[in-house]
Scaffold this active site. Structure first.
Site, PDB file in Angstrom:
ATOM      1  N   LEU A   1       0.825  -1.213   0.000  1.00  0.00           N
ATOM      2  CA  LEU A   1       0.000   0.000   0.000  1.00  0.00           C
ATOM      3  C   LEU A   1       0.859   1.263   0.000  1.00  0.00           C
ATOM      4  O   LEU A   1       0.829   2.045   0.935  1.00  0.00           O
ATOM      5  CB  LEU A   1      -0.947  -0.002   1.209  1.00  0.00           C
ATOM      6  CG  LEU A   1      -1.974  -1.116   1.241  1.00  0.00           C
ATOM      7  CD1 LEU A   1      -2.759  -1.059   2.539  1.00  0.00           C
ATOM      8  CD2 LEU A   1      -2.913  -0.994   0.053  1.00  0.00           C
TER       9      LEU A   1
ATOM     10  N   CYS B   1      -3.055  -8.211 -13.131  1.00  0.00           N
ATOM     11  CA  CYS B   1      -4.386  -8.645 -12.678  1.00  0.00           C
ATOM     12  C   CYS B   1      -5.355  -7.491 -12.430  1.00  0.00           C
ATOM     13  O   CYS B   1      -6.481  -7.511 -12.932  1.00  0.00           O
ATOM     14  CB  CYS B   1      -4.258  -9.461 -11.398  1.00  0.00           C
ATOM     15  SG  CYS B   1      -3.365 -11.007 -11.628  1.00  0.00           S
TER      16      CYS B   1
ATOM     17  N   LYS C   1      -7.081  -5.676 -15.395  1.00  0.00           N
ATOM     18  CA  LYS C   1      -7.926  -6.659 -16.089  1.00  0.00           C
ATOM     19  C   LYS C   1      -9.179  -6.950 -15.267  1.00  0.00           C
ATOM     20  O   LYS C   1     -10.288  -7.020 -15.807  1.00  0.00           O
ATOM     21  CB  LYS C   1      -7.126  -7.929 -16.326  1.00  0.00           C
ATOM     22  CG  LYS C   1      -7.910  -9.097 -16.897  1.00  0.00           C
ATOM     23  CD  LYS C   1      -7.052 -10.349 -17.063  1.00  0.00           C
ATOM     24  CE  LYS C   1      -6.318 -10.754 -15.839  1.00  0.00           C
ATOM     25  NZ  LYS C   1      -6.905 -11.584 -14.860  1.00  0.00           N
TER      26      LYS C   1
ATOM     27  N   LYS D   1       5.051  -2.337  -9.079  1.00  0.00           N
ATOM     28  CA  LYS D   1       5.181  -2.246  -7.628  1.00  0.00           C
ATOM     29  C   LYS D   1       6.602  -2.622  -7.248  1.00  0.00           C
ATOM     30  O   LYS D   1       7.297  -3.336  -7.982  1.00  0.00           O
ATOM     31  CB  LYS D   1       4.171  -3.132  -6.910  1.00  0.00           C
ATOM     32  CG  LYS D   1       4.397  -4.608  -7.070  1.00  0.00           C
ATOM     33  CD  LYS D   1       3.327  -5.407  -6.328  1.00  0.00           C
ATOM     34  CE  LYS D   1       3.520  -6.893  -6.575  1.00  0.00           C
ATOM     35  NZ  LYS D   1       2.443  -7.671  -6.004  1.00  0.00           N
TER      36      LYS D   1
END
Length: 113
Positions: free
Chosen positions: A26, A36, A39, A96
């Site tokens: 986060l 993911c 999508k 990330k």
């Protein structure tokens, strides 16, 4: 760090206390990406449309994510006046930290922009 009047670190810590989520990934950035999540959001939007539901909140989240990248590019252009003829270094192309996965990375869109 403050964003839109909110202290992002406080929000991150608060959401991270939920054990189903956790604090690990986060951290604020230019936008969401990955193989993911984008999508999945598109699939949710399609299901909502098929069910006749106008999922405006989801549409706005997706719009803001796209706009964040354009906004960043405008800030860079404003700070440098012009990008033509300049060399810029880019760190962190993955969507990330701690991964080498660059699928749907906002940074790739920014570099292409």
């Amino acid at each position: 760090m403050r964003f839109g009047g909110a202290d992002v670190d406080q929000v991150r810590q608060g959401i991270g206390t939920d054990t189903r989520i956790g604090p690990r990934f986060l951290y604020p950035g230019i936008g969401y990406g990955g193989s993911c999540f984008p999508k999945d959001l598109s699939a949710y939007r399609a299901v909502a449309r098929d069910c006749g539901y106008d999922f405006r909140l989801l549409e706005e989240v997706m719009r803001i994510n796209d706009e964040q990248q354009d906004r960043f590019i405008r800030k860079v252009r404003s700070a440098l006046w012009t990008i033509k003829g300049k060399r810029l270094g880019v760190l962190g192309l993955a969507f990330k930290g701690g991964t080498d996965d660059i699928r749907e990375s906002p940074a790739i869109s920014i570099v292409n922009g």
